[in-house]
Design a protein around this motif. Structure first.
Motif, PDB file in Angstrom:
ATOM      1  N   LEU A 256     -10.587  -2.472   4.576  1.00 43.27           N
ATOM      2  CA  LEU A 256      -9.951  -3.334   3.570  1.00 43.27           C
ATOM      3  C   LEU A 256     -10.166  -4.792   3.942  1.00 43.27           C
ATOM      4  CD1 LEU A 256      -7.855  -3.714   1.175  1.00 43.27           C
ATOM      5  CD2 LEU A 256      -6.090  -3.722   2.955  1.00 43.27           C
TER       6      LEU A 256
ATOM      7  N   GLN B   5      -9.213  -6.667  -2.199  1.00 43.67           N
ATOM      8  CA  GLN B   5      -7.861  -6.668  -2.765  1.00 43.67           C
ATOM      9  C   GLN B   5      -7.844  -6.374  -4.262  1.00 43.67           C
ATOM     10  OE1 GLN B   5      -4.867  -7.170  -1.038  1.00 43.67           O
ATOM     11  NE2 GLN B   5      -5.977  -7.166   0.907  1.00 43.67           N
ATOM     12  N   SER B   6      -8.956  -6.566  -4.965  1.00 48.20           N
ATOM     13  CA  SER B   6      -8.975  -6.236  -6.394  1.00 48.20           C
ATOM     14  C   SER B   6      -9.770  -4.960  -6.670  1.00 48.20           C
ATOM     15  CB  SER B   6      -9.533  -7.406  -7.210  1.00 48.20           C
ATOM     16  OG  SER B   6     -10.876  -7.641  -6.854  1.00 48.20           O
TER      17      SER B   6
ATOM     18  N   HIS C 185      -6.965   0.592  -4.800  1.00 51.39           N
ATOM     19  CA  HIS C 185      -5.979   0.506  -3.719  1.00 51.39           C
ATOM     20  C   HIS C 185      -6.368   1.497  -2.611  1.00 51.39           C
ATOM     21  CE1 HIS C 185      -2.253   0.614  -1.474  1.00 51.39           C
ATOM     22  NE2 HIS C 185      -1.889  -0.474  -2.132  1.00 51.39           N
TER      23      HIS C 185
ATOM     24  N   LEU D 183      -1.691 -10.893   4.015  1.00 51.95           N
ATOM     25  CA  LEU D 183      -2.320  -9.663   3.509  1.00 51.95           C
ATOM     26  C   LEU D 183      -2.489  -8.635   4.622  1.00 51.95           C
ATOM     27  CD1 LEU D 183      -4.939 -11.177   1.026  1.00 51.95           C
ATOM     28  CD2 LEU D 183      -2.927  -9.791   0.443  1.00 51.95           C
TER      29      LEU D 183
ATOM     30  N   VAL E 228      -9.003  -8.580   4.077  1.00 54.71           N
ATOM     31  CA  VAL E 228      -7.801  -9.419   4.011  1.00 54.71           C
ATOM     32  C   VAL E 228      -8.225 -10.869   4.220  1.00 54.71           C
ATOM     33  CG1 VAL E 228      -6.224  -7.604   4.774  1.00 54.71           C
ATOM     34  CG2 VAL E 228      -7.227  -9.149   6.463  1.00 54.71           C
TER      35      VAL E 228
ATOM     36  N   ALA F  65      -0.739  -4.915   4.673  1.00 59.06           N
ATOM     37  CA  ALA F  65      -1.610  -3.735   4.780  1.00 59.06           C
ATOM     38  C   ALA F  65      -1.221  -2.810   5.922  1.00 59.06           C
ATOM     39  CB  ALA F  65      -3.064  -4.186   4.947  1.00 59.06           C
TER      40      ALA F  65
END
Lengths: 214, 214
Positions: free
Chosen positions: A108, A88-89, A92, A115, A110, A119
């Motif tokens: 990704l 998440q950091s 993107h 989250l 989550v 997404a």
């Protein structure tokens, strides 16, 4: 068509390999049945990271096991990786997709069902959900998601989900039964006496759970 | 044709900006006459770095000042930077060139004349040579190169050279007279009371030194 198999997903951790070279641990685990590898390096300089990634890519290519790079698209591009896994950091997912193109595998992380919901429209191929169980591997890990939280994520994801965090042979089947498509493991392979045997065992458990489930 | 001007080259350092936002310091310095900006972030997460880089790019675009990103090609690609600056432990310049293409500006740090000689065939557009003078800005800085070492680098470089390390208004002219095409500064701009005035003064000094030299 993009092909990947989340069944037994190795996330690397050099310190956990003990005195062994990471490349040897990865090669052993891949020979045992790992279906996907994510190279995760938080301390290496870029040149060292690229050199390591190229060596891992070279070891995995003949086995047909795709390589993803954690966070660093620059390293992924330099080593010819099959994609990236972002948190998440990290970058993107939309930016990552714009740079890497439609053929790359993008995953990704989550940490919550919220989250996963957020997404839904992101151009990612799978979600990594966790930590499913308590884990000591990641110092900055989020609160435990649990099997019920994992099930919620699976329900919201709209794409395959791999569970991560505290997963090993003792609980891998539960993770599959909660709806995950596979197990992502760090210490269960990196710190194993035999990464090859450990991978083989995990793959058998995942297949057994899938047999029960299907 | 790739155009860049090394005359007054700002290398950013967020902590040195004190309480001020980096974007404001960069914008002020650019308004004062900075000719090239290198965004250097060693602590930021990737998403934060990309967001910062986009803001800086947006601020510099109307002024026609190119933006380079230190080390991170992924961030450079995401923000549409004009290129990257790499150090000896960052991605190899040949890999960077292969990824970014012929139009990107690529600079390389060299700490010794030997490294300048080794870089002769690398596909880089300029060398950053230093530290020319002692500096407290970079904790892991190499031994001081000095003005004579800088002169040696210039003689071996085969391309423009910018001096870096401990450079400010008091010694900028000496750096130009040693053969550098410009001065790269960190604290002389980031920590200045007025980055705009400090940039203006440095540009005047560089131009004056060049007038004397030419």
């Amino acid at each position: 068509m993009k092909r990947f198999d989340l069944s037994v997903y190795l996330v690397t951790d050099r310190p956990l390999c003990g005195g062994r070279a990471l490349i040897d641990v990865v090669a052993e685990a891949a020979a045992g049945g790992v279906t996907l590898v994510q190279l995760r390096e938080k301390e290496a300089g870029t040149r060292e990271f690229v050199e390591l990634a190229r060596a891992v890519k070279k070891a995995l290519a003949p086995l047909g096991v795709p390589l993803l790079v954690n966070d660093r698209l620059d390293v992924a591009l330099a080593c010819g990786a099959d994609g990236v896994h972002v948190g998440q950091s990290d970058m993107h997912p939309s930016d990552a997709r714009a740079i890497l193109g439609p053929g790359a595998i993008i995953g990704l992380s989550v940490e919550t069902p919220e989250l996963a919901r957020a997404a839904r429209d992101f151009p990612v191929d799978y979600l990594g959900a966790g930590p499913v169980f308590p884990t000591a591997t990641k110092a900055d890990a989020a609160p435990v998601l649990g099997l019920s939280g994992l099930g919620e994520v699976v329900g919201l994801a709209g794409r395959p989900v791999v569970g991560i965090g505290g997963i090993g042979p003792a609980n891998a089947m539960e993770v599959l039964r909660a709806g995950a498509h596979g197990v992502a493991v760090v210490s269960a392979l990196c710190a194993a006496f035999s990464p090859r045997e450990a991978a083989r065992e995990l793959l058998q458990l995942v297949r057994a759970a899938r047999g029960v489930q299907d």
